[in-house]
Design a protein around this motif. Structure first.
Motif, PDB file in Angstrom:
ATOM      1  N   ARG A  65       0.825  -1.228   0.000  1.00 55.66           N
ATOM      2  CA  ARG A  65       0.000   0.000   0.000  1.00 55.66           C
ATOM      3  C   ARG A  65       0.851   1.266   0.000  1.00 55.66           C
ATOM      4  NH1 ARG A  65      -1.399  -3.739   3.372  1.00 55.66           N
ATOM      5  NH2 ARG A  65      -0.326  -2.674   5.074  1.00 55.66           N
ATOM      6  N   GLY A 113      -0.234  -8.284  -5.717  1.00 58.12           N
ATOM      7  CA  GLY A 113      -1.614  -8.130  -6.138  1.00 58.12           C
ATOM      8  C   GLY A 113      -2.077  -6.696  -5.992  1.00 58.12           C
ATOM      9  N   GLY A 114      -2.718  -6.159  -7.026  1.00 56.59           N
ATOM     10  CA  GLY A 114      -3.204  -4.784  -6.985  1.00 56.59           C
ATOM     11  C   GLY A 114      -2.132  -3.737  -7.187  1.00 56.59           C
ATOM     12  N   HIS A 171       1.684   1.709  -5.271  1.00 60.75           N
ATOM     13  CA  HIS A 171       1.597   2.536  -6.471  1.00 60.75           C
ATOM     14  C   HIS A 171       2.971   3.142  -6.733  1.00 60.75           C
ATOM     15  CE1 HIS A 171      -0.279   6.234  -8.699  1.00 60.75           C
ATOM     16  NE2 HIS A 171       0.337   5.391  -9.513  1.00 60.75           N
ATOM     17  N   GLY A 203      -4.586  -8.689 -10.489  1.00 60.14           N
ATOM     18  CA  GLY A 203      -5.129  -7.337 -10.537  1.00 60.14           C
ATOM     19  C   GLY A 203      -4.101  -6.246 -10.670  1.00 60.14           C
ATOM     20  N   ALA A 204      -2.863  -6.585 -10.945  1.00 60.80           N
ATOM     21  CA  ALA A 204      -1.823  -5.566 -11.094  1.00 60.80           C
ATOM     22  C   ALA A 204      -2.012  -4.803 -12.397  1.00 60.80           C
ATOM     23  CB  ALA A 204      -0.440  -6.208 -11.048  1.00 60.80           C
ATOM     24  N   ARG A 205      -1.486  -3.582 -12.436  1.00 63.73           N
ATOM     25  CA  ARG A 205      -1.589  -2.743 -13.637  1.00 63.73           C
ATOM     26  C   ARG A 205      -0.212  -2.201 -13.991  1.00 63.73           C
ATOM     27  NH1 ARG A 205      -2.058   2.663 -14.079  1.00 63.73           N
ATOM     28  NH2 ARG A 205      -2.600   2.885 -11.862  1.00 63.73           N
ATOM     29  N   ASP A 239       1.916  -5.507  -2.582  1.00 67.11           N
ATOM     30  CA  ASP A 239       0.488  -5.544  -2.842  1.00 67.11           C
ATOM     31  C   ASP A 239      -0.143  -4.172  -2.628  1.00 67.11           C
ATOM     32  OD1 ASP A 239      -0.753  -6.273   0.292  1.00 67.11           O
ATOM     33  OD2 ASP A 239       1.357  -6.642  -0.162  1.00 67.11           O
ATOM     34  N   ASN A 240      -0.931  -3.773  -3.637  1.00 69.59           N
ATOM     35  CA  ASN A 240      -1.676  -2.511  -3.624  1.00 69.59           C
ATOM     36  C   ASN A 240      -0.765  -1.291  -3.518  1.00 69.59           C
ATOM     37  OD1 ASN A 240      -4.511  -3.537  -3.642  1.00 69.59           O
ATOM     38  ND2 ASN A 240      -3.809  -4.506  -1.746  1.00 69.59           N
TER      39      ASN A 240
END
Length: 528
Positions: free
Chosen positions: A136, A213-214, A160, A236-238, A157-158
């Motif tokens: 996060r 993930g994410g 940015h 769900g990764a981008r 995970d999650n």
């Protein structure tokens, strides 16, 4: 602004140099010309190279980057440290960090934690680390672990990352491996690295090397030449500018090698030496460019590629070696570039759609491809392939595919249906080979003409004079409804009567087969 005083009674020489250099972001290089492998930085390392003069406590680094009072220079402050042995956990969780952190060739025996932090670029290159956590986190810039070794996994995970993510040449283990401990640490604390009972970390984490993930990466993600003992979890990764795994080797035990369901990427390169020992799973992923397995090595027990329900502009499936089942069901590809040996085992194709096929595959190869579906006969893959051939103007190939579909369907029917199907196939090729009916008619016509010429029938009505023509008589027998009025005028005798009745029955069968075949041929391709 006055510089803050160190909140420590005593600093090592390395720590003091770092404290003095921090306000200007100057480099503190403790390597002293030695090329030292950071993995030797533990208590078993050479004291001459990793003695006290190279020790920096993690809490000193934390105090620097979290102390906003440190300043007084026009230059941007930062931690730039090379060749240090960092002891303790570098815990920067929940912090907002304005300074850059750049560690090079350092040995970090504890955990680097950036959970829920917001920071500028972080670079830990060629370092030896117990574990890296940035769940996060928001990283404004580059997250770089190139060439590092992370023994107990990387967790993103999650997170940015507004810049690039770099893990090229990185070696990553899993939390399930033996932990890296400081000298004198209580061995019972080892369990804490794997998540104590009741912690938020699921036990699945123990077999995952990269848990992301994410994760959102605005730039490119470079994982080239990575060595991962454990899976890569990218659900769900981008990756807005693409994911690049050329030359990476991922060895997973009891978990997918790459688990990237619903991933989004501008491109995904898993070729040029990419090796996966375990399933590569991208179910529901969306690739706006090319998904490439060109030159990859893929091995798994059971399913090796799970690419169902996904979208990609182009799938290049040209692996150097592949073992296991491939699932392409319900996916959509603009271009599917493959070859026959891309599918050494079963391949699931039901629901797959594509605009174009490329590769050195003949029609026979494509039909073999369709027959490898473990689900048995399914009409959609045949109809999709036939539609493709029609779209590119290969109507004969499309007919052969649809004929193969009827033959495959016949094997699913009961005995009466199979018998009728064989009859339709032999007479008119289910309507896709109508010229067969002409051959049968010509053969029967020639046979009847020859026999009735040798053994002509008797005239029924003797009150009128008629001239017998064996060809017209045989033709009238073959036509379901008498056209030339020859049947009622002549009556065969003896065994030729059986021949006449057989010709009449054959005519009806041929007519029925032609009508049934024509109805199949004219039926829309999406009809049941």
């Amino acid at each position: 602004m006055a510089r803050s005083r160190p909140p420590f009674h005593r600093l090592t020489s390395a720590e003091r140099r770092l404290w003095e250099a921090y306000p200007t972001g100057a480099w503190v290089d403790l390597r002293e010309g030695h090329e030292v492998d950071p993995s030797s930085g533990g208590p078993w390392g050479s004291k001459g190279m990793w003695g006290r003069s190279r020790v920096v406590r993690a809490e000193v680094i934390s105090a620097l980057v979290l102390d906003r009072g440190v300043g007084g220079s026009a230059r941007v402050p930062g931690v730039r440290l090379a060749g240090a042995r960092i002891i303790g956990d570098l815990n920067l969780s929940d912090a907002t960090i304005e300074a850059k952190v750049h560690l090079l060739d350092c040995h970090i025996a504890g955990t680097v934690s950036l959970n829920d932090a917001r920071t500028r670029g972080v670079r830990l290159r060629r370092c030896d680390i117990l574990r890296f956590r940035a769940s996060r986190a928001t990283i404004d810039g580059l997250l770089d672990l190139d060439g590092s070794t992370v023994h107990a996994g990387v967790r993103l995970d999650n997170a940015h990352v507004t810049g690039q993510l770099r893990l090229s040449g990185t070696r990553v283990g899993t939390p399930g491996e033996a932990p890296y401990r400081e000298p004198g640490a209580d061995p019972s604390e080892a369990a804490s690295w794997n998540g104590p009972e009741g912690s938020e970390e699921p036990r699945t984490w123990e077999s995952v090397a990269l848990w992301a993930g994410g994760l959102a990466v605005d730039g490119s993600a470079f994982l080239r030449d990575m060595r991962a003992t454990g899976g890569l979890r990218l659900i769900g990764a981008r990756f807005s500018s693409g994911l690049y795994l050329q030359g990476a080797v991922v060895t997973a035990d009891g978990t997918p090698a790459v688990h990237a369901d619903h991933m989004q990427a501008a491109a995904a390169e898993l070729g040029a030496g990419f090796t996966a020992h375990g399933t590569v799973r991208l179910r529901g992923a969306r690739i706006d460019g090319v998904l490439s397995f060109h030159g990859s090595v893929l091995r798994a027990r059971g399913r090796v590629l799970h690419l169902s329900h996904m979208q990609a502009d182009e799938l290049i499936l040209l692996p150097e070696s592949i073992e296991g089942e491939v699932n392409l069901g319900y996916s959509r590809f603009g271009v599917l570039f493959d070859r026959p040996d891309s599918y050494p085992g079963d391949v699931r194709l039901n629901g797959l759609t594509y605009e174009s096929l490329r590769g050195p595959a003949t029609l026979a190869d494509r039909l073999s491809w369709l027959r490898r579906d473990p689900g048995g006969y399914l009409p959609q893959p045949y109809e999709q392939l036939a539609a493709y051939y029609r779209r590119i103007g290969h109507e004969p190939d499309a007919r052969r595919v649809l004929l193969a579909r009827q033959r495959a369907r016949r094997r699913t029917l009961r005995v009466p249906g199979r018998l009728w199907g064989r009859l339709l196939d032999g007479l008119v090729g289910y309507g896709y080979r109508p010229w067969l009916a002409g051959l049968w008619a010509a053969l029967l016509l020639a046979t009847g003409t020859a026999i009735f010429t040798q053994w002509p029938p008797h005239q029924i009505g003797l009150d009128e004079s008629r001239h017998f023509n064996a060809f017209v008589y045989t033709l009238d027998l073959l036509v379901p409804v008498s056209v030339f009025e020859q049947r009622g005028a002549w009556e065969p005798a003896g065994w030729t009567q059986w021949l006449a009745n057989g010709l009449i029955a054959a005519g009806w069968i041929l007519a029925t087969a032609l009508i049934a075949g024509a109805s199949r041929l004219l039926r829309p391709s999406n009809a049941p």
